[in-house]
Design a protein around this motif. Structure first.
Motif, PDB file in Angstrom:
ATOM      1  N   TYR A  95       0.820  -1.208   0.000  1.00 45.57           N
ATOM      2  CA  TYR A  95       0.000   0.000   0.000  1.00 45.57           C
ATOM      3  C   TYR A  95       0.852   1.255   0.000  1.00 45.57           C
ATOM      4  O   TYR A  95       0.400   2.322  -0.424  1.00 45.57           O
ATOM      5  CB  TYR A  95      -0.972  -0.019   1.179  1.00 45.57           C
ATOM      6  CG  TYR A  95      -2.205  -0.831   0.882  1.00 45.57           C
ATOM      7  CD1 TYR A  95      -3.260  -0.293   0.155  1.00 45.57           C
ATOM      8  CD2 TYR A  95      -2.289  -2.164   1.288  1.00 45.57           C
ATOM      9  CE1 TYR A  95      -4.382  -1.044  -0.143  1.00 45.57           C
ATOM     10  CE2 TYR A  95      -3.408  -2.924   0.993  1.00 45.57           C
ATOM     11  CZ  TYR A  95      -4.454  -2.366   0.279  1.00 45.57           C
ATOM     12  OH  TYR A  95      -5.570  -3.116  -0.021  1.00 45.57           O
ATOM     13  N   TYR A 126      -2.056  -4.274  -6.932  1.00 42.52           N
ATOM     14  CA  TYR A 126      -3.285  -4.835  -6.372  1.00 42.52           C
ATOM     15  C   TYR A 126      -3.430  -6.319  -6.685  1.00 42.52           C
ATOM     16  O   TYR A 126      -3.826  -7.116  -5.825  1.00 42.52           O
ATOM     17  CB  TYR A 126      -4.510  -4.068  -6.894  1.00 42.52           C
ATOM     18  CG  TYR A 126      -4.863  -2.866  -6.061  1.00 42.52           C
ATOM     19  CD1 TYR A 126      -5.321  -2.996  -4.752  1.00 42.52           C
ATOM     20  CD2 TYR A 126      -4.744  -1.577  -6.577  1.00 42.52           C
ATOM     21  CE1 TYR A 126      -5.639  -1.893  -3.988  1.00 42.52           C
ATOM     22  CE2 TYR A 126      -5.062  -0.462  -5.818  1.00 42.52           C
ATOM     23  CZ  TYR A 126      -5.509  -0.624  -4.524  1.00 42.52           C
ATOM     24  OH  TYR A 126      -5.817   0.472  -3.759  1.00 42.52           O
ATOM     25  N   VAL A 131      -4.402  -9.349  -4.176  1.00 46.38           N
ATOM     26  CA  VAL A 131      -5.730  -9.939  -4.356  1.00 46.38           C
ATOM     27  C   VAL A 131      -5.627 -11.441  -4.583  1.00 46.38           C
ATOM     28  O   VAL A 131      -6.472 -12.214  -4.112  1.00 46.38           O
ATOM     29  CB  VAL A 131      -6.467  -9.252  -5.520  1.00 46.38           C
ATOM     30  CG1 VAL A 131      -7.731 -10.025  -5.912  1.00 46.38           C
ATOM     31  CG2 VAL A 131      -6.833  -7.819  -5.138  1.00 46.38           C
ATOM     32  N   GLY A 186     -10.440 -10.346  -1.373  1.00 47.09           N
ATOM     33  CA  GLY A 186     -10.853  -8.952  -1.262  1.00 47.09           C
ATOM     34  C   GLY A 186      -9.941  -8.173  -0.344  1.00 47.09           C
ATOM     35  O   GLY A 186      -9.611  -8.619   0.758  1.00 47.09           O
ATOM     36  N   ILE A 234      -9.468  -0.944  -1.207  1.00 44.47           N
ATOM     37  CA  ILE A 234      -9.065  -0.165  -2.376  1.00 44.47           C
ATOM     38  C   ILE A 234      -8.910   1.283  -1.922  1.00 44.47           C
ATOM     39  O   ILE A 234      -9.869   1.903  -1.441  1.00 44.47           O
ATOM     40  CB  ILE A 234     -10.104  -0.271  -3.496  1.00 44.47           C
ATOM     41  CG1 ILE A 234     -10.184  -1.710  -4.016  1.00 44.47           C
ATOM     42  CG2 ILE A 234      -9.762   0.695  -4.637  1.00 44.47           C
ATOM     43  CD1 ILE A 234     -11.267  -1.948  -5.041  1.00 44.47           C
ATOM     44  N   ARG A 294     -12.456  -3.683   3.475  1.00 42.29           N
ATOM     45  CA  ARG A 294     -12.138  -4.720   2.490  1.00 42.29           C
ATOM     46  C   ARG A 294     -13.264  -4.788   1.467  1.00 42.29           C
ATOM     47  O   ARG A 294     -14.450  -4.804   1.807  1.00 42.29           O
ATOM     48  CB  ARG A 294     -11.980  -6.086   3.161  1.00 42.29           C
ATOM     49  CG  ARG A 294     -10.727  -6.254   3.972  1.00 42.29           C
ATOM     50  CD  ARG A 294     -10.579  -7.679   4.522  1.00 42.29           C
ATOM     51  NE  ARG A 294     -10.161  -8.627   3.485  1.00 42.29           N
ATOM     52  CZ  ARG A 294      -9.814  -9.891   3.736  1.00 42.29           C
ATOM     53  NH1 ARG A 294      -9.871 -10.359   4.992  1.00 42.29           N
ATOM     54  NH2 ARG A 294      -9.435 -10.688   2.759  1.00 42.29           N
ATOM     55  N   GLN A 295     -12.877  -4.839   0.213  1.00 37.13           N
ATOM     56  CA  GLN A 295     -13.841  -4.982  -0.873  1.00 37.13           C
ATOM     57  C   GLN A 295     -13.984  -6.459  -1.235  1.00 37.13           C
ATOM     58  O   GLN A 295     -13.155  -7.293  -0.875  1.00 37.13           O
ATOM     59  CB  GLN A 295     -13.375  -4.199  -2.091  1.00 37.13           C
ATOM     60  CG  GLN A 295     -13.183  -2.715  -1.829  1.00 37.13           C
ATOM     61  CD  GLN A 295     -14.494  -1.994  -1.611  1.00 37.13           C
ATOM     62  OE1 GLN A 295     -15.490  -2.274  -2.259  1.00 37.13           O
ATOM     63  NE2 GLN A 295     -14.499  -1.057  -0.677  1.00 37.13           N
ATOM     64  N   CYS A 321     -12.489  -5.909  -6.480  1.00 32.58           N
ATOM     65  CA  CYS A 321     -11.039  -5.762  -6.689  1.00 32.58           C
ATOM     66  C   CYS A 321     -10.646  -6.136  -8.107  1.00 32.58           C
ATOM     67  O   CYS A 321      -9.843  -5.434  -8.743  1.00 32.58           O
ATOM     68  CB  CYS A 321     -10.279  -6.611  -5.672  1.00 32.58           C
ATOM     69  SG  CYS A 321     -10.427  -6.047  -3.965  1.00 32.58           S
ATOM     70  N   TYR A 358     -11.673  -3.418 -10.439  1.00 36.44           N
ATOM     71  CA  TYR A 358     -10.784  -2.263 -10.304  1.00 36.44           C
ATOM     72  C   TYR A 358      -9.477  -2.503 -11.066  1.00 36.44           C
ATOM     73  O   TYR A 358      -8.988  -1.630 -11.786  1.00 36.44           O
ATOM     74  CB  TYR A 358     -10.501  -2.021  -8.821  1.00 36.44           C
ATOM     75  CG  TYR A 358      -9.756  -0.739  -8.526  1.00 36.44           C
ATOM     76  CD1 TYR A 358     -10.435   0.470  -8.423  1.00 36.44           C
ATOM     77  CD2 TYR A 358      -8.375  -0.737  -8.353  1.00 36.44           C
ATOM     78  CE1 TYR A 358      -9.764   1.652  -8.136  1.00 36.44           C
ATOM     79  CE2 TYR A 358      -7.692   0.439  -8.076  1.00 36.44           C
ATOM     80  CZ  TYR A 358      -8.393   1.623  -7.966  1.00 36.44           C
ATOM     81  OH  TYR A 358      -7.725   2.794  -7.700  1.00 36.44           O
ATOM     82  N   ILE A 359      -8.929  -3.683 -10.904  1.00 34.31           N
ATOM     83  CA  ILE A 359      -7.672  -4.028 -11.581  1.00 34.31           C
ATOM     84  C   ILE A 359      -7.856  -3.997 -13.094  1.00 34.31           C
ATOM     85  O   ILE A 359      -7.038  -3.435 -13.835  1.00 34.31           O
ATOM     86  CB  ILE A 359      -7.183  -5.405 -11.116  1.00 34.31           C
ATOM     87  CG1 ILE A 359      -6.762  -5.352  -9.643  1.00 34.31           C
ATOM     88  CG2 ILE A 359      -6.033  -5.904 -11.982  1.00 34.31           C
ATOM     89  CD1 ILE A 359      -6.565  -6.719  -9.011  1.00 34.31           C
TER      90      ILE A 359
END
Length: 769
Positions: free
Chosen positions: A123, A161, A165, A170, A173, A188-189, A194, A197-198
């Motif tokens: 992160y 990510y 992942v 999850g 993000i 946490r998603q 995720c 998003y990626i």
């Protein structure tokens, strides 16, 4: 989770010690928490920030860590597969990983990494990327210039990510660069959020970089093709049983249509299978890792140099693979494969050997696997992946300067691996766990088969990509290699596409991609593939996974494939004792395309409950404990020593008594040893146009001189075999105690204890939407 983002963001804007560009682009400021925003008005300044991201995020030759994926070394990932022996933490039957302990059985932390080094944390890197994006977007560059830079950043954010992942499902993000304040919370998603998003980041990167082909000093930067190729890998994971428990064929169909379309853009970027037009016994397969310039096979890769010593500049960046796999008598370390993977490689007809117990839907070869000479009648990639005693493995360097007992073999240019061993007594010889032995050619006790994959073979590359420094410390090794590390090859682009095509029901397309891969190493016609693959979806998928296992052996891909296909237990979520995760949610139960067990559907023997041994080649007689007590060479060595003594005495008639050269002293001279080595007059040379004859001659030599034995690989306890046990909770990792302590509100994954809740079981379901 009040402290979560405080950890993720605190002080990160101050951590701008650019590895390669800070002197050019930053000015001294009293407030060190801020970068001089004026750099975003200059392309060179913006590129400096992007280059910093490359420096932190590019994969490197290392063991699996929170920073980097596995690259084929015998690390925690590869030792959880068929490639190596010795239990890793993930398959050790005697040690169950815990999210409650800070001791040796603590679950690996791929979420945070080193808490007190923010730049090495995932992160931290993501925040760095977000910060660079904001700065570039707010600068005065043209939109076209911004897009070139932002496209690269979108790619690396997706890369960061994806690398968490795939472990946790999850994860939070984090958008932008939130202030390090108490109360900031990023939950946490779901895994789906995720992945979306990626994929969005990769689509954005591809669009921004479309049409850009890097060259010159910019060669090595990611392209639109790189982004789409990584998207193909991500989609393949999303379709796999680990994330697709219901076997949703529509998911496969959508991925197939997308990836087939993306292939056009990938090809337009100049990527393709490496072929020289002069392949000999799989030389193109080996040479794809040794291309010094533009290499079509390399889609996502890291460049290295062969600077051998510190000259006062921060310019040494070596690929350590060569020094890691070369035998110790060349100055390397050496890596030994398991018998399991050696036996599983295809025979020369392209089919799996009978009796492996795996891939039972695949037709067995007409060639019989030879237990005493495993190198007989194998796929061309076999000889470029493994090295056996008597096989030529040339390099350029003088090992005698490191150790006078090392054989020179014309300074490596005619090196032959002679790695058989002899034992010092009969009891040791019959003990599969005994180490009381010595290996030929000053190899100590390290005998048997060696991994040679990705090595810089002098026979196919007369301009080595390494600097050989025999005086370098033995810990570092003498090979300072500038060979490119390829993380994502074009072959994977094709095999990812084949996999989703098969899942979508288009087995004809999938089989054609398999043929593309095999044609590179000399197969023709049906390329050794059985005829029913186009009509048998399970057999076709099994053939694809088998091809991946062979094509990508020792490239760090197998453990990922085994996890995403749940090949340890087939997805039953039970360990060797039948214990399962408590209260398994419906989202985790397999159904649909592959029924309730992926191993059953594929015809694959689940990995749990098996063990891996090693192959050793020993002499038929015992001998002494010295490097020159080789029983195969002993008679020739004595004769050479006597000849040397006679010649010395004849040349020095005045010498008497103690001054005379004795036979004992002469035996210690390398000139005698090298003379004796000439009696091993059999060699397998992969440059040969008649390889079959050389292999047959080597088999005869083995029969006359060696005994092939099975040696202990995986651990035993009190002389009892222990067996692989991958616990079902490992498919999705839990957060370590250190991560939980630093992130009080971060929910723990199902199957793992929550450190922040006194060990109560985790409740977060990565597959819930």
């Amino acid at each position: 989770m009040k402290k979560t983002i405080k950890y993720l963001s605190i002080g990160f804007t101050s951590v701008m010690a650019f590895a390669a560009c800070s002197d050019q682009f930053l000015q001294d400021k009293k407030n060190s928490d801020n970068v001089n925003t004026d750099i975003y008005n200059y392309y060179s300044g913006c590129q400096g920030r992007v280059d910093d991201v490359y420096g932190w995020c590019l994969p490197t030759v290392s063991e699996q860590t929170w920073k980097y994926p596995s690259m084929g070394s015998n690390d925690i990932a590869a030792r959880s597969t068929e490639e190596y022996t010795n239990f890793s933490d993930f398959v050790d039957p005697q040690k169950e990983l815990s999210s409650m302990s800070s001791k040796e059985n603590n679950v690996p932390d791929y979420f945070m990494g080193t808490q007190n080094n923010i730049q090495e944390a995932v992160y931290g890197r993501i925040r760095n990327i977000n910060d660079a994006m904001q700065g570039i977007e707010g600068g005065t560059l043209s939109q076209a210039e911004k897009n070139l830079l932002l496209g690269q950043l979108h790619f690396f954010r997706a890369w960061c990510y994806f690398n968490i992942v795939k472990w946790y499902g999850g994860v939070p993000i984090v958008e932008g660069t939130p202030a390090p304040e108490e109360g900031i919370f990023f939950p946490r998603q779901s895994a789906k959020a995720c992945f979306d998003y990626i994929i969005n980041d990769l689509n954005t990167a591809a669009e921004m970089l479309k049409g850009k082909i890097w060259s010159g000093s910019d060669y090595g930067r990611v392209t639109s093709g790189t982004a789409l190729a990584l998207k193909g890998r991500v989609l393949t994971w999303w379709c796999s049983p680990l994330f697709n428990r219901k076997g949703d064929a529509i998911r496969y169909q959508q991925a197939f249509e997308t990836m087939k379309k993306d292939l056009t853009e990938i090809d337009a970027c100049g990527y393709g299978l490496y072929k020289s037009g002069a392949d000999v016994n799989g030389s193109d397969f080996a040479n794809q890792f040794l291309v010094a310039g533009n290499n079509p096979e390399a889609v996502f890769f890291t460049l290295y140099n062969k600077v051998a010593s510190d000259d006062g500049l921060d310019n040494q960046k070596n690929n350590s693979w060569e020094r890691a796999i070369r035998p110790s008598n060349t100055g390397g370390g050496g890596k030994n494969p398991s018998k399991m993977i050696v036996k599983m490689f295809p025979m020369k007809d392209g089919k799996i050997p009978a009796g492996t117990g795996t891939y039972n839907l695949l037709t067995a070869s007409q060639y019989t696997y030879d237990e005493d000479a495993p190198f007989m009648n194998r796929d061309p990639r076999f000889y470029r992946t493994f090295a056996f005693p008597g096989f030529r493995w040339a390099y350029s360097g003088d090992p005698t300067q490191r150790d006078g007992h090392n054989p020179s073999y014309d300074q490596g240019k005619n090196y032959i691996l002679w790695s058989y061993v002899w034992y010092t007594d009969m009891d040791s010889q019959g003990n599969p766990e005994s180490g009381d032995k010595y290996a030929s050619d000053n190899l100590g006790s390290s005998g048997g088969i060696y991994v040679r994959k990705k090595s810089d073979d002098f026979d196919i590359n007369l301009s080595p990509l390494y600097a050989y420094s025999p005086t370098a410390t033995k810990g570092a090794g003498p090979f300072f290699s500038g060979a490119t590390l390829i993380e994502l090859r074009y072959a994977e682009v094709l095999l990812n596409l084949a996999e989703v095509a098969c899942g979508a029901g288009d087995m004809n397309y999938a089989v054609e991609r398999l043929k593309d891969i095999r044609k590179r190493v000399g197969y023709t016609g049906d390329c050794g593939l059985q005829g029913d693959l186009t009509g048998n979806q399970a057999a076709c998928m099994s053939a694809i996974l088998y091809e991946r296992q062979i094509e990508f052996a020792y490239e760090g891909k197998r453990f990922d494939d085994m996890r995403r296909w749940m090949l340890f237990d087939g997805g039953e979520l039970k360990d060797n004792e039948g214990n399962s995760i408590a209260n398994i949610p419906d989202t985790w139960k397999l159904s649909g395309l592959w029924g309730t067990n992926t191993c059953n559907w594929l015809g694959f023997a689940k990995f749990n409950g098996q063990r891996r041994e090693r192959i050793e080649f020993r002499t038929k007689v015992i001998s002494g404990k010295q490097w020159n007590d080789d029983p195969i060479l002993k008679d020739a060595l004595d004769a050479a020593a006597q000849t040397y003594t006679d010649e010395y005495n004849a040349a020095h008639p005045e010498a008497t008594g103690r001054d005379k050269m004795t036979v004992k002293k002469a035996r210690q001279l390398m000139v005698c040893y090298e003379k004796a080595m000439e009696t091993r007059d059999v060699t397998v040379d992969l440059r040969s146009t008649d390889l079959d004859t050389e292999l047959q001659n080597m088999k005869t030599w083995y029969s006359n001189n060696l005994v092939t034995t099975e040696k202990k690989g995986d651990a035993r306890q009190q002389e009892q075999d222990l067996y692989i046990d991958f616990r079902p909770k490992y498919y999705f990792l839990g957060f370590s105690s250190g991560t939980s302590m630093a992130n009080k509100a971060l929910p723990q994954t199902i199957g793992w204890q929550d450190y922040n809740k006194a060990g109560a079981m985790g409740t977060f379901d990565p597959l819930a939407e």
